[in-house]
Design a protein around this motif. Structure first.
Motif, PDB file in Angstrom:
ATOM      1  N   SER A 176       0.856  -1.194   0.000  1.00 31.98           N
ATOM      2  CA  SER A 176       0.000   0.000   0.000  1.00 31.98           C
ATOM      3  C   SER A 176       0.886   1.236   0.000  1.00 31.98           C
ATOM      4  N   PHE A 177       0.521   2.205  -0.821  1.00 38.41           N
ATOM      5  CA  PHE A 177       1.286   3.448  -0.952  1.00 38.41           C
ATOM      6  C   PHE A 177       0.364   4.647  -0.795  1.00 38.41           C
ATOM      7  N   VAL A 178       0.885   5.714  -0.222  1.00 36.47           N
ATOM      8  CA  VAL A 178       0.285   7.029  -0.345  1.00 36.47           C
ATOM      9  C   VAL A 178       1.249   7.810  -1.234  1.00 36.47           C
ATOM     10  N   LEU A 179       0.753   8.233  -2.396  1.00 37.28           N
ATOM     11  CA  LEU A 179       1.554   9.004  -3.343  1.00 37.28           C
ATOM     12  C   LEU A 179       1.148  10.465  -3.280  1.00 37.28           C
ATOM     13  N   VAL A 180       2.145  11.328  -3.326  1.00 36.48           N
ATOM     14  CA  VAL A 180       1.910  12.769  -3.336  1.00 36.48           C
ATOM     15  C   VAL A 180       2.704  13.372  -4.487  1.00 36.48           C
ATOM     16  N   PRO A 181       2.263  14.530  -4.989  1.00 34.33           N
ATOM     17  CA  PRO A 181       3.025  15.182  -6.057  1.00 34.33           C
ATOM     18  C   PRO A 181       4.409  15.576  -5.553  1.00 34.33           C
ATOM     19  N   ASN A 182       5.377  15.511  -6.438  1.00 37.23           N
ATOM     20  CA  ASN A 182       6.740  15.918  -6.102  1.00 37.23           C
ATOM     21  C   ASN A 182       6.793  17.437  -6.064  1.00 37.23           C
ATOM     22  N   ALA A 183       6.870  17.994  -4.878  1.00 32.98           N
ATOM     23  CA  ALA A 183       6.861  19.454  -4.698  1.00 32.98           C
ATOM     24  C   ALA A 183       8.124  20.100  -5.245  1.00 32.98           C
ATOM     25  N   GLU A 184       9.185  19.317  -5.409  1.00 32.03           N
ATOM     26  CA  GLU A 184      10.456  19.861  -5.871  1.00 32.03           C
ATOM     27  C   GLU A 184      10.665  19.687  -7.374  1.00 32.03           C
ATOM     28  N   LEU A 185       9.641  19.244  -8.073  1.00 31.00           N
ATOM     29  CA  LEU A 185       9.760  19.031  -9.511  1.00 31.00           C
ATOM     30  C   LEU A 185       9.991  20.371 -10.194  1.00 31.00           C
ATOM     31  N   GLY A 186      11.017  20.440 -11.005  1.00 34.94           N
ATOM     32  CA  GLY A 186      11.369  21.690 -11.673  1.00 34.94           C
ATOM     33  C   GLY A 186      10.449  22.024 -12.835  1.00 34.94           C
ATOM     34  N   LYS A 187      10.617  23.192 -13.373  1.00 38.22           N
ATOM     35  CA  LYS A 187       9.805  23.662 -14.502  1.00 38.22           C
ATOM     36  C   LYS A 187       9.962  22.750 -15.716  1.00 38.22           C
ATOM     37  N   GLN A 188      11.117  22.103 -15.856  1.00 40.23           N
ATOM     38  CA  GLN A 188      11.356  21.229 -17.001  1.00 40.23           C
ATOM     39  C   GLN A 188      10.788  19.823 -16.779  1.00 40.23           C
ATOM     40  N   ASP A 189      10.143  19.609 -15.653  1.00 37.94           N
ATOM     41  CA  ASP A 189       9.555  18.313 -15.311  1.00 37.94           C
ATOM     42  C   ASP A 189      10.589  17.188 -15.249  1.00 37.94           C
ATOM     43  N   HIS A 190      11.831  17.517 -14.846  1.00 42.91           N
ATOM     44  CA  HIS A 190      12.825  16.475 -14.652  1.00 42.91           C
ATOM     45  C   HIS A 190      12.608  15.876 -13.267  1.00 42.91           C
ATOM     46  N   GLY A 191      12.687  14.573 -13.201  1.00 41.92           N
ATOM     47  CA  GLY A 191      12.488  13.900 -11.922  1.00 41.92           C
ATOM     48  C   GLY A 191      11.136  13.212 -11.866  1.00 41.92           C
ATOM     49  N   ARG A 192      10.877  12.571 -10.767  1.00 44.28           N
ATOM     50  CA  ARG A 192       9.629  11.829 -10.589  1.00 44.28           C
ATOM     51  C   ARG A 192       8.492  12.794 -10.276  1.00 44.28           C
ATOM     52  N   GLN A 193       7.367  12.601 -10.949  1.00 44.23           N
ATOM     53  CA  GLN A 193       6.217  13.475 -10.712  1.00 44.23           C
ATOM     54  C   GLN A 193       5.503  13.125  -9.413  1.00 44.23           C
ATOM     55  N   TRP A 194       5.534  11.864  -9.017  1.00 40.82           N
ATOM     56  CA  TRP A 194       4.838  11.406  -7.813  1.00 40.82           C
ATOM     57  C   TRP A 194       5.825  10.686  -6.917  1.00 40.82           C
ATOM     58  N   LEU A 195       5.695  10.892  -5.614  1.00 37.25           N
ATOM     59  CA  LEU A 195       6.603  10.290  -4.650  1.00 37.25           C
ATOM     60  C   LEU A 195       5.821   9.550  -3.566  1.00 37.25           C
ATOM     61  N   ILE A 196       6.474   8.575  -2.974  1.00 37.60           N
ATOM     62  CA  ILE A 196       5.865   7.796  -1.901  1.00 37.60           C
ATOM     63  C   ILE A 196       6.032   8.553  -0.589  1.00 37.60           C
ATOM     64  N   GLN A 197       4.903   8.832   0.058  1.00 39.37           N
ATOM     65  CA  GLN A 197       4.930   9.456   1.374  1.00 39.37           C
ATOM     66  C   GLN A 197       4.854   8.388   2.462  1.00 39.37           C
ATOM     67  N   SER A 198       4.115   7.322   2.153  1.00 39.61           N
ATOM     68  CA  SER A 198       3.945   6.235   3.107  1.00 39.61           C
ATOM     69  C   SER A 198       3.805   4.921   2.336  1.00 39.61           C
ATOM     70  N   GLN A 199       4.426   3.874   2.866  1.00 44.42           N
ATOM     71  CA  GLN A 199       4.348   2.561   2.226  1.00 44.42           C
ATOM     72  C   GLN A 199       4.307   1.482   3.284  1.00 44.42           C
ATOM     73  N   THR A 200       3.445   0.505   3.076  1.00 44.35           N
ATOM     74  CA  THR A 200       3.405  -0.678   3.932  1.00 44.35           C
ATOM     75  C   THR A 200       3.375  -1.905   3.040  1.00 44.35           C
ATOM     76  N   PHE A 201       4.462  -2.677   3.094  1.00 46.16           N
ATOM     77  CA  PHE A 201       4.602  -3.914   2.312  1.00 46.16           C
ATOM     78  C   PHE A 201       4.502  -5.086   3.264  1.00 46.16           C
ATOM     79  N   ARG A 202       3.824  -6.141   2.811  1.00 45.63           N
ATOM     80  CA  ARG A 202       3.708  -7.337   3.641  1.00 45.63           C
ATOM     81  C   ARG A 202       3.596  -8.564   2.750  1.00 45.63           C
ATOM     82  N   PHE A 203       4.433  -9.588   3.050  1.00 48.06           N
ATOM     83  CA  PHE A 203       4.226 -10.868   2.400  1.00 48.06           C
ATOM     84  C   PHE A 203       2.973 -11.484   2.982  1.00 48.06           C
ATOM     85  N   VAL A 204       2.204 -12.179   2.170  1.00 45.44           N
ATOM     86  CA  VAL A 204       0.980 -12.816   2.636  1.00 45.44           C
ATOM     87  C   VAL A 204       1.139 -14.327   2.560  1.00 45.44           C
ATOM     88  N   VAL A 205       0.387 -15.013   3.375  1.00 44.66           N
ATOM     89  CA  VAL A 205       0.472 -16.471   3.430  1.00 44.66           C
ATOM     90  C   VAL A 205      -0.266 -17.064   2.274  1.00 44.66           C
TER      91      VAL A 205
END
Length: 165
Positions: A136-165
């Protein structure tokens, strides 16, 4: 003045964003491990002492993206991920005021919750047992994205990974 986004537009943007992000993220886990930390918001400590990003991998909390990447690079054997389902919802349609902004900026002013389920093969990319997982992820816009749109547009703010049985 920009026309407000419709519910249909929010859904399409969220779906497209989640699909592109997930493809890129799991490809990095499998083959571009040196880029893992670029998928996360910059590390900050909040007033309450809790930090961002919030990364929990199979019950272990990582305090920043660099330590998660380091663990993945040094201790995780080669992996192969097969995503079976992706579910996305707009968590917050406006993370900053959108009145009078360009449509492109309004489209990137939301936060998303993305739920992924699939299988991961560890150690042997073509053979060997698959382990089911939920991520599970919470994605937020990349606040530091430059005018040229270099870099990731969306970033992970929170993530919970779990292997399941």
């Amino acid at each position: 003045m920009a026309t407000p986004l419709t519910e249909t537009e929010y859904t399409k943007i969220a779906t497209d964003t989640a699909e592109r992000f997930i493809d890129s993220y799991y490809s990095a886990l499998s083959g571009a491990r040196g880029s893992i930390k670029t998928f996360y918001v910059p590390t900050i400590t909040q007033d309450n002492g809790r930090g961002l990003p919030n990364i929990t991998y199979n019950g272990e909390l990582f305090l920043d993206a660099a330590s998660f990447q380091d663990r993945w690079e040094k201790e995780m054997p080669r992996t192969h991920v097969e995503v079976q389902s992706v579910n996305v919802h707009v968590l917050n349609p406006t993370t900053k005021p959108t009145e009078g902004v360009k449509r492109k900026d309004a489209e990137r002013s939301m936060s998303l919750i993305v739920q992924v389920s699939g299988s991961m093969r560890i150690g042997q990319p073509k053979e060997g047992p698959l382990r089911g997982f939920s991520d599970s992820f919470v994605l937020v816009p990349n606040a530091e994205l430059g005018k040229q749109d270099h870099g990731r547009q969306w970033l992970i703010q929170s993530q919970t990974f779990r292997f399941v049985v």
